[in-house]
Design a protein around this motif. Structure first.
Motif, PDB file in Angstrom:
ATOM      1  N   GLU A  45       0.715  -1.041   0.027  1.00 53.00           N
ATOM      2  CA  GLU A  45      -0.112  -0.007  -0.011  1.00 53.00           C
ATOM      3  C   GLU A  45       0.853   1.352   0.163  1.00 53.00           C
ATOM      4  N   LEU A  46       0.287   2.431  -0.440  1.00 53.26           N
ATOM      5  CA  LEU A  46       1.106   3.678  -0.527  1.00 53.26           C
ATOM      6  C   LEU A  46       0.383   4.783   0.174  1.00 53.26           C
ATOM      7  N   ILE A  47       0.906   5.713   1.010  1.00 57.13           N
ATOM      8  CA  ILE A  47       0.506   6.769   1.232  1.00 57.13           C
ATOM      9  C   ILE A  47       1.112   8.098   0.834  1.00 57.13           C
ATOM     10  N   VAL A  48       0.423   8.792   0.121  1.00 52.84           N
ATOM     11  CA  VAL A  48       1.003   9.834  -0.489  1.00 52.84           C
ATOM     12  C   VAL A  48       0.737  11.146  -0.076  1.00 52.84           C
ATOM     13  N   ILE A  49       1.848  12.064   0.260  1.00 54.73           N
ATOM     14  CA  ILE A  49       1.568  13.338   0.906  1.00 54.73           C
ATOM     15  C   ILE A  49       1.409  14.414  -0.426  1.00 54.73           C
ATOM     16  N   LEU A  50       0.200  14.666  -0.326  1.00 53.05           N
ATOM     17  CA  LEU A  50       0.202  16.000  -1.570  1.00 53.05           C
ATOM     18  C   LEU A  50       0.822  17.176  -1.228  1.00 53.05           C
ATOM     19  N   ARG A  51       1.544  17.864  -2.082  1.00 55.04           N
ATOM     20  CA  ARG A  51       2.268  19.029  -1.730  1.00 55.04           C
ATOM     21  C   ARG A  51       1.371  20.182  -2.551  1.00 55.04           C
ATOM     22  N   PRO A  52       1.547  21.174  -2.106  1.00 55.76           N
ATOM     23  CA  PRO A  52       1.162  22.458  -3.006  1.00 55.76           C
ATOM     24  C   PRO A  52       1.772  22.607  -4.333  1.00 55.76           C
ATOM     25  N   ASN A  53       1.132  23.033  -5.146  1.00 56.65           N
ATOM     26  CA  ASN A  53       2.042  23.195  -6.503  1.00 56.65           C
ATOM     27  C   ASN A  53       2.109  21.957  -7.354  1.00 56.65           C
ATOM     28  N   TYR A  54       1.758  20.884  -6.984  1.00 55.95           N
ATOM     29  CA  TYR A  54       1.874  19.605  -7.571  1.00 55.95           C
ATOM     30  C   TYR A  54       0.693  19.064  -8.103  1.00 55.95           C
ATOM     31  N   LYS A  55       0.360  18.903  -9.706  1.00 56.56           N
ATOM     32  CA  LYS A  55      -0.687  18.465  -9.821  1.00 56.56           C
ATOM     33  C   LYS A  55      -0.652  16.784 -10.118  1.00 56.56           C
ATOM     34  N   ILE A  56      -1.470  16.074  -9.667  1.00 55.81           N
ATOM     35  CA  ILE A  56      -1.073  14.779  -9.812  1.00 55.81           C
ATOM     36  C   ILE A  56      -2.497  14.136 -10.379  1.00 55.81           C
ATOM     37  N   ASP A  57      -2.520  13.035 -10.609  1.00 59.43           N
ATOM     38  CA  ASP A  57      -3.533  12.285 -11.040  1.00 59.43           C
ATOM     39  C   ASP A  57      -3.817  11.093  -9.990  1.00 59.43           C
ATOM     40  N   GLU A  58      -4.824  11.161  -9.231  1.00 59.40           N
ATOM     41  CA  GLU A  58      -4.856  10.237  -7.980  1.00 59.40           C
ATOM     42  C   GLU A  58      -5.284   8.881  -8.501  1.00 59.40           C
ATOM     43  N   THR A  59      -5.790   8.917  -9.780  1.00 58.18           N
ATOM     44  CA  THR A  59      -6.136   7.514 -10.395  1.00 58.18           C
ATOM     45  C   THR A  59      -5.247   6.888 -11.134  1.00 58.18           C
ATOM     46  N   LYS A  60      -3.927   7.281 -11.303  1.00 64.74           N
ATOM     47  CA  LYS A  60      -2.931   6.953 -12.313  1.00 64.74           C
ATOM     48  C   LYS A  60      -2.701   5.413 -12.245  1.00 64.74           C
ATOM     49  N   TYR A  61      -2.415   4.825 -10.798  1.00 65.69           N
ATOM     50  CA  TYR A  61      -2.126   3.850 -10.796  1.00 65.69           C
ATOM     51  C   TYR A  61      -3.123   2.787 -10.405  1.00 65.69           C
ATOM     52  N   ASP A  62      -4.668   3.042 -10.428  1.00 65.06           N
ATOM     53  CA  ASP A  62      -5.578   2.220  -9.889  1.00 65.06           C
ATOM     54  C   ASP A  62      -5.538   0.887 -10.557  1.00 65.06           C
ATOM     55  N   GLU A  63      -5.213   0.719 -11.669  1.00 67.37           N
ATOM     56  CA  GLU A  63      -5.092  -0.665 -12.208  1.00 67.37           C
ATOM     57  C   GLU A  63      -4.150  -1.485 -11.481  1.00 67.37           C
ATOM     58  N   TYR A  64      -3.182  -1.045 -10.873  1.00 68.50           N
ATOM     59  CA  TYR A  64      -2.271  -2.087 -10.028  1.00 68.50           C
ATOM     60  C   TYR A  64      -2.608  -1.893  -8.729  1.00 68.50           C
ATOM     61  N   ASN A  65      -3.099  -0.719  -8.092  1.00 70.00           N
ATOM     62  CA  ASN A  65      -3.093  -0.661  -6.613  1.00 70.00           C
ATOM     63  C   ASN A  65      -4.374   0.450  -6.386  1.00 70.00           C
ATOM     64  N   PRO A  66      -5.671   0.001  -6.148  1.00 69.39           N
ATOM     65  CA  PRO A  66      -6.512   0.892  -5.780  1.00 69.39           C
ATOM     66  C   PRO A  66      -6.311   1.278  -4.096  1.00 69.39           C
ATOM     67  N   ARG A  67      -5.256   0.879  -3.411  1.00 66.64           N
ATOM     68  CA  ARG A  67      -5.150   1.098  -2.111  1.00 66.64           C
ATOM     69  C   ARG A  67      -4.155   2.154  -1.925  1.00 66.64           C
ATOM     70  N   ILE A  68      -4.131   3.151  -2.712  1.00 62.81           N
ATOM     71  CA  ILE A  68      -3.243   4.406  -2.442  1.00 62.81           C
ATOM     72  C   ILE A  68      -3.896   5.425  -1.516  1.00 62.81           C
ATOM     73  N   ARG A  69      -3.602   6.143  -0.477  1.00 64.55           N
ATOM     74  CA  ARG A  69      -4.015   6.849   0.211  1.00 64.55           C
ATOM     75  C   ARG A  69      -3.411   8.220   0.085  1.00 64.55           C
ATOM     76  N   PHE A  70      -4.091   9.214  -0.105  1.00 63.12           N
ATOM     77  CA  PHE A  70      -3.704  10.627  -0.241  1.00 63.12           C
ATOM     78  C   PHE A  70      -3.965  11.480   0.892  1.00 63.12           C
ATOM     79  N   ILE A  71      -2.776  12.210   1.146  1.00 66.13           N
ATOM     80  CA  ILE A  71      -3.080  12.949   2.380  1.00 66.13           C
ATOM     81  C   ILE A  71      -2.767  14.515   2.059  1.00 66.13           C
ATOM     82  N   GLN A  72      -3.430  15.404   2.178  1.00 67.71           N
ATOM     83  CA  GLN A  72      -3.213  16.776   1.741  1.00 67.71           C
ATOM     84  C   GLN A  72      -2.525  17.564   2.935  1.00 67.71           C
TER      85      GLN A  72
END
Length: 186
Positions: free
Chosen positions: A122-149
């Motif tokens: 599993e992954l936890i991703v810390i979202l930082r200001p000024n970074y545009k990311i696609d939170e669904t980019k890796y869903d085919e591999y791993n839908p268990r990614i958590r994002f924290i702003q």
């Protein structure tokens, strides 16, 4: 749950401190392992592993749960997947969760065996200001990614470029360690 937080920590900043504090409070892991990249990792301007490890260990007075690992200190870097496998062997019955930042998430497809990491951990991703990311980019591999702003716009690079100007980005004891050991002199 075991949280694994790798990085250069060159130097560890208030952002790293807040990330450790926030993720620990949210997830209450059985162990929280910070792993500085080793001496053989190819990255410019790295101070010694010993200095980066010692600076991280200064956080242990506030975070007694924090384990600063020497797992990558001397080994040739063969990818995070190898480090995660070693931790999985040590903590056999625990879920291993990799903690990364937005910048690492954006370049994750360039990591060694990134698909294997996504499938096994599993992954936890810390979202930082000024970074545009696609939170669904890796869903085919791993839908268990958590994002924290977290609103942490602090850069270790800025600190390395001018410690005095950016000392507010550092915990006081880390700043004192840098000055005492004459690190990041330009």
């Amino acid at each position: 749950m075991i949280i694994v937080y790798g990085g250069a920590f060159n130097p560890p900043t208030k952002a790293h401190y807040n990330i450790i504090q926030t993720t620990y409070e949210l997830f209450k892991p059985k162990a929280f392992i910070a792993i500085p990249v080793g001496e053989l990792y190819h990255k410019d301007d790295l101070v010694s592993f010993s200095d980066r490890s010692n600076m991280l260990k200064l956080y242990q007075k506030d975070f007694p749960f924090l384990i600063v690992s020497h797992l990558e200190e001397k080994q040739k870097f063969n990818g995070t997947v190898e480090t995660l496998e070693k931790i999985s062997q040590e903590y056999r019955d625990e879920k291993i969760v990799l903690l990364i930042g937005s910048d690492q998430y954006l370049n994750f497809s360039n990591w060694i065996k990134y698909e294997e990491i996504l499938k096994k951990y599993e992954l936890i991703v810390i979202l930082r200001p000024n970074y545009k990311i696609d939170e669904t980019k890796y869903d085919e591999y791993n839908p268990r990614i958590r994002f924290i702003q977290l609103d942490l716009d602090i850069s270790s690079t800025e600190v390395r470029n001018n410690v005095e100007l950016n000392k507010d980005y550092l915990m006081n004891d880390v700043y004192e360690y840098i000055i005492k050991n004459k690190l990041y002199r330009r």
